[in-house]
Design a protein around this motif. Structure first.
Motif, PDB file in Angstrom:
ATOM      1  N   ILE A  50      42.434  27.210  72.253  1.00  0.00           N
ATOM      2  CA  ILE A  50      41.497  27.832  71.351  1.00  0.00           C
ATOM      3  C   ILE A  50      40.186  26.721  71.567  1.00  0.00           C
ATOM      4  O   ILE A  50      40.421  25.453  71.638  1.00  0.00           O
ATOM      5  N   ARG A  51      39.121  27.425  72.064  1.00  0.00           N
ATOM      6  CA  ARG A  51      37.792  26.363  72.065  1.00  0.00           C
ATOM      7  C   ARG A  51      37.318  25.945  70.828  1.00  0.00           C
ATOM      8  O   ARG A  51      37.375  26.582  69.671  1.00  0.00           O
ATOM      9  N   GLN A  52      37.072  24.604  70.873  1.00  0.00           N
ATOM     10  CA  GLN A  52      36.631  24.204  69.607  1.00  0.00           C
ATOM     11  C   GLN A  52      35.575  25.001  68.744  1.00  0.00           C
ATOM     12  O   GLN A  52      35.413  25.190  67.651  1.00  0.00           O
ATOM     13  N   GLU A  53      34.610  25.431  69.810  1.00  0.00           N
ATOM     14  CA  GLU A  53      33.358  26.226  69.277  1.00  0.00           C
ATOM     15  C   GLU A  53      34.098  27.444  68.580  1.00  0.00           C
ATOM     16  O   GLU A  53      33.460  27.997  67.512  1.00  0.00           O
ATOM     17  N   ASP A  54      35.165  28.252  69.280  1.00  0.00           N
ATOM     18  CA  ASP A  54      35.619  29.272  68.456  1.00  0.00           C
ATOM     19  C   ASP A  54      36.249  28.998  67.233  1.00  0.00           C
ATOM     20  O   ASP A  54      36.175  29.887  66.274  1.00  0.00           O
ATOM     21  N   LEU A  55      37.021  27.900  66.971  1.00  0.00           N
ATOM     22  CA  LEU A  55      37.683  27.523  65.850  1.00  0.00           C
ATOM     23  C   LEU A  55      36.584  27.311  64.550  1.00  0.00           C
ATOM     24  O   LEU A  55      36.628  27.514  63.679  1.00  0.00           O
TER      25      LEU A  55
ATOM     26  N   ARG B 167      35.930  22.044  74.699  1.00  0.00           N
ATOM     27  CA  ARG B 167      37.154  21.320  74.318  1.00  0.00           C
ATOM     28  C   ARG B 167      38.313  22.349  74.210  1.00  0.00           C
ATOM     29  O   ARG B 167      37.991  23.248  73.163  1.00  0.00           O
ATOM     30  N   LEU B 168      39.366  22.296  74.650  1.00  0.00           N
ATOM     31  CA  LEU B 168      40.241  23.428  74.441  1.00  0.00           C
ATOM     32  C   LEU B 168      41.267  22.613  73.351  1.00  0.00           C
ATOM     33  O   LEU B 168      41.868  21.697  73.866  1.00  0.00           O
ATOM     34  N   LEU B 169      41.478  23.314  72.307  1.00  0.00           N
ATOM     35  CA  LEU B 169      42.719  22.883  71.394  1.00  0.00           C
ATOM     36  C   LEU B 169      44.055  23.626  71.612  1.00  0.00           C
ATOM     37  O   LEU B 169      43.895  24.795  72.107  1.00  0.00           O
ATOM     38  N   THR B 170      44.859  22.971  71.402  1.00  0.00           N
ATOM     39  CA  THR B 170      46.269  23.518  71.364  1.00  0.00           C
ATOM     40  C   THR B 170      46.339  24.292  70.104  1.00  0.00           C
ATOM     41  O   THR B 170      45.739  23.968  69.071  1.00  0.00           O
ATOM     42  N   PRO B 171      47.447  25.133  69.937  1.00  0.00           N
ATOM     43  CA  PRO B 171      47.589  25.864  68.687  1.00  0.00           C
ATOM     44  C   PRO B 171      48.197  24.853  67.571  1.00  0.00           C
ATOM     45  O   PRO B 171      47.668  25.065  66.416  1.00  0.00           O
ATOM     46  N   GLU B 172      48.946  23.714  67.890  1.00  0.00           N
ATOM     47  CA  GLU B 172      49.187  22.647  67.164  1.00  0.00           C
ATOM     48  C   GLU B 172      47.925  21.805  66.529  1.00  0.00           C
ATOM     49  O   GLU B 172      47.647  21.642  65.353  1.00  0.00           O
TER      50      GLU B 172
END
Length: 71
Positions: free
Chosen positions: A47-52, A9-14
């Motif tokens: 930002i990928r969930q995994e990277d966060l 899942r890709l997250l927005t910066p927000e």
């Protein structure tokens, strides 16, 4: 959503900023500086969930190590 789909899942910066209780501008700055892994799609950061999650764990380890070193 399955585990594989959640990790992709890709997250927005927000969305990432809300999780970390920082501003979206801070998230974008960390992405530009390479502190937080992000993908730039045209002018938009994702930002990928995994990277966060990896970023959170890395920061936690650094904080714990600094605390141990201060003793």
């Amino acid at each position: 959503m399955g585990k594989d789909r959640e990790e992709l899942r890709l997250l927005t910066p927000e969305e990432a900023a809300e999780r970390l209780k920082v501003s979206p501008e801070t998230i974008k700055k960390w992405c530009r500086e390479g502190k937080l892994r992000g993908v730039k799609v045209s002018v938009l950061w994702r930002i990928r969930q995994e990277d966060l999650e990896s970023f959170i764990q890395d920061q936690k380890r650094k904080h714990e190590q600094a605390w141990r070193d201060s003793k």
